[in-house]
Design a protein around this motif. Structure first.
Motif, PDB file in Angstrom:
ATOM      1  N   ALA A 208      -9.810   5.712  11.620  1.00  0.00           N
ATOM      2  CA  ALA A 208     -10.124   4.734  10.579  1.00  0.00           C
ATOM      3  C   ALA A 208     -10.392   5.468   9.270  1.00  0.00           C
ATOM      4  N   GLU A 226      -8.220   1.672   5.392  1.00  0.00           N
ATOM      5  CA  GLU A 226      -6.777   1.684   5.142  1.00  0.00           C
ATOM      6  C   GLU A 226      -6.072   0.557   5.901  1.00  0.00           C
ATOM      7  N   SER A 227      -6.628   0.222   7.062  1.00  0.00           N
ATOM      8  CA  SER A 227      -6.022  -0.825   7.897  1.00  0.00           C
ATOM      9  C   SER A 227      -6.105  -2.203   7.252  1.00  0.00           C
ATOM     10  N   THR A 229      -9.072  -3.681   6.855  1.00  0.00           N
ATOM     11  CA  THR A 229     -10.384  -4.228   7.248  1.00  0.00           C
ATOM     12  C   THR A 229     -11.402  -3.985   6.137  1.00  0.00           C
TER      13      THR A 229
END
Ligand SMILES: Cc1cc2nc3c(=O)[nH]c(=O)nc-3n(C[C@H](O)[C@H](O)[C@H](O)COP(=O)(O)OP(=O)(O)OC[C@H]3O[C@@H](n4cnc5c(N)ncnc54)[C@H](O)[C@@H]3O)c2cc1C
Length: 411
Positions: A208, A226-227, A229
């Motif tokens: 993450a 980066e995802s 979230t």
């Protein structure tokens, strides 16, 4: 000039060096110059008992003022050394004073790595932990916060996470590697620690990558990954490792790599200047390493004192370390470098040992709630006794018995 040792820093390594000098009969002046306002104090409780409010700042100090007065060790607090003049053999502090030395010891420690301003934007509530002042800030922030994001799954981050979870907070640990403790432990140890945190209610996000923070009225409100979230946060602890304080040494022209480079006696590239503790990079197993631990600071500080006293002893450490998380004491003996195999041994319910091997020989062990194995391993590694993997696999193998016979002191 009369013999006179000046020590830069007033941490664990500085204290160890000064005390060894005096205990061994050193008669010259010993002066410690530290930029913090406290007498030498212990850092480990800052992420443990002190953070929980179970102990006070004065109890963190190793020795009271009277001890230093009696031992003839001058401790100058709030005194930052800004330069070293190697020709004149003197150092200068930020308040313009200068101190001459016959031997200089650099124990400048390390500092918490930080994130760039372009990322934090000066938002309130994004903290690091290194000193009593940092711990006080963190304690105050923890009293108000509900949602805590810890950036970094190393020891400090994990310990603070465990304290925050136990205070009833919602805690998320963000780790960019594929597991926690990536730099210091193998996968089985990391898995066991992750399991522990999840069991107590923390969330661990691995692989993450933190990309940004969001804020509200100047205060941190979230951490973006980066995802995509967005983790809501009232408080963020940035615990992404330490950086050696090498600038003073580098500006003085000493050899510096990942730390201040020293030999096996703690001597730098200048024969009158030594370094010890978190700031020093020393030869170990054919490479230069730097260790941030109490064991290393104490022992290397002593090694430097011996060298100054004219009775040099090579630094051949058996590193050890501990970390407290929830009800678990994680301990490490030896150094898990270049290992090719790991064996998990469960001695009793809730107690595990993770042995690291190189070419079939044990080089390190992490234990969880298994102090007996930890102490046995320290004796085995200390006595340079070979412990083969096959031996540990034998059902009737008794480690304590092996220690008593194989690692018994000789003579
Ligand atoms: C939160 C936390 C938890 C920890 N937990 C553990 C643990 O459980 N087990 C373990 O083994 N280790 C632990 N450690 C690591 C351990 O505390 C350190 O390895 C140890 O304190 C290193 O001692 P040192 O003397 O090298 O450096 P430090 O203790 O960092 O002392 C260096 C001192 O020098 C000062 N200084 C730097 N530059 C100058 C200058 N130019 N002029 C004057 N003074 C200067 C610094 O401000 C500092 O006071 C922990 C560390 C932290 C921060």
């Amino acid at each position: 000039m009369q013999d006179n040792v000046v020590i830069v820093g007033t941490g664990q390594a500085a204290l160890s060096c000064a005390v060894r000098l005096r205990d061994s009969g050193y008669e010259g002046a010993v002066t410690m110059l530290g930029d913090e306002p406290w007498l030498p104090y212990q850092r480990p409780p800052l992420s443990k008992a002190y953070l929980k409010g179970e102990t006070t700042a004065d109890r963190l100090e190793f020795r009271p003022q009277e001890f230093f007065a009696k031992a003839g060790i001058v401790v100058e607090r709030g005194s930052r050394v800004t330069s070293v003049d190697r020709n004149k053999r003197s150092v200068t502090t930020s308040d313009g004073r200068s101190y001459s030395y016959t031997k200089l010891v650099l124990t400048t420690g390390s500092r918490a790595r930080t994130l760039p301003d372009a990322m934090t934007h000066g938002l309130e509530g994004i903290l690091t932990l290194r000193s009593i002042a940092d711990a006080d800030r963190l304690r105050r922030a923890l009293a108000d916060a509900k949602r805590i994001v810890v950036i970094g799954g190393g020891y400090v981050g994990l310990e603070v996470a465990s304290v925050a979870v136990r205070m009833g907070h919602a805690v998320t640990i963000v780790e960019m590697a594929d597991r926690v403790l990536r730099r210091v432990a193998g996968a089985p140890t990391a898995e066991a620690i992750e399991e522990l945190h999840v069991r107590y209610g923390a969330t661990i996000l691995t692989n993450a990558l933190l990309t940004a923070f969001s804020g509200h009225s100047g205060k941190v409100a979230g951490a973006a990954l980066e995802s995509g979230t967005m983790l809501p946060a009232d408080l963020v602890l940035v615990a992404i490792g330490g950086m050696a304080n090498v600038e003073l040494a580098a500006e003085a022209g000493l050899t510096v790599e990942n730390g201040i480079v020293v030999d096996k006696f703690g001597q730098t590239s200048d024969a009158d200047i030594y370094a010890a503790g978190d700031c020093a990079a020393f030869p170990f197993g054919g490479r230069l390493i730097r260790i941030e631990s109490v064991q290393n600071a104490i022992e290397q500080g002593g090694v430097v004192a011996n060298a100054i006293l004219g009775s040099p002893v090579e630094y051949e450490p058996v590193p050890w370390f501990w970390s407290d998380q929830y009800d678990t004491k994680l301990q490490t003996a030896g150094l898990a470098l270049d290992y090719d195999d790991i064996l998990t041994v469960s001695t009793e319910p809730g107690c595990s040992a993770f042995w690291y091997f190189r070419d079939g020989l044990a080089v390190a062990v992490d234990t969880m709630n298994d102090a007996k194995t930890h102490m046995a391993a320290r004796r085995i590694f200390g006595a340079r006794v070979a412990l083969r993997r096959e031996l540990l696999l034998k059902p009737d193998f008794n480690l304590m018995q092996y220690v008593r016979t194989a690692a018994a002191p000789t003579g």
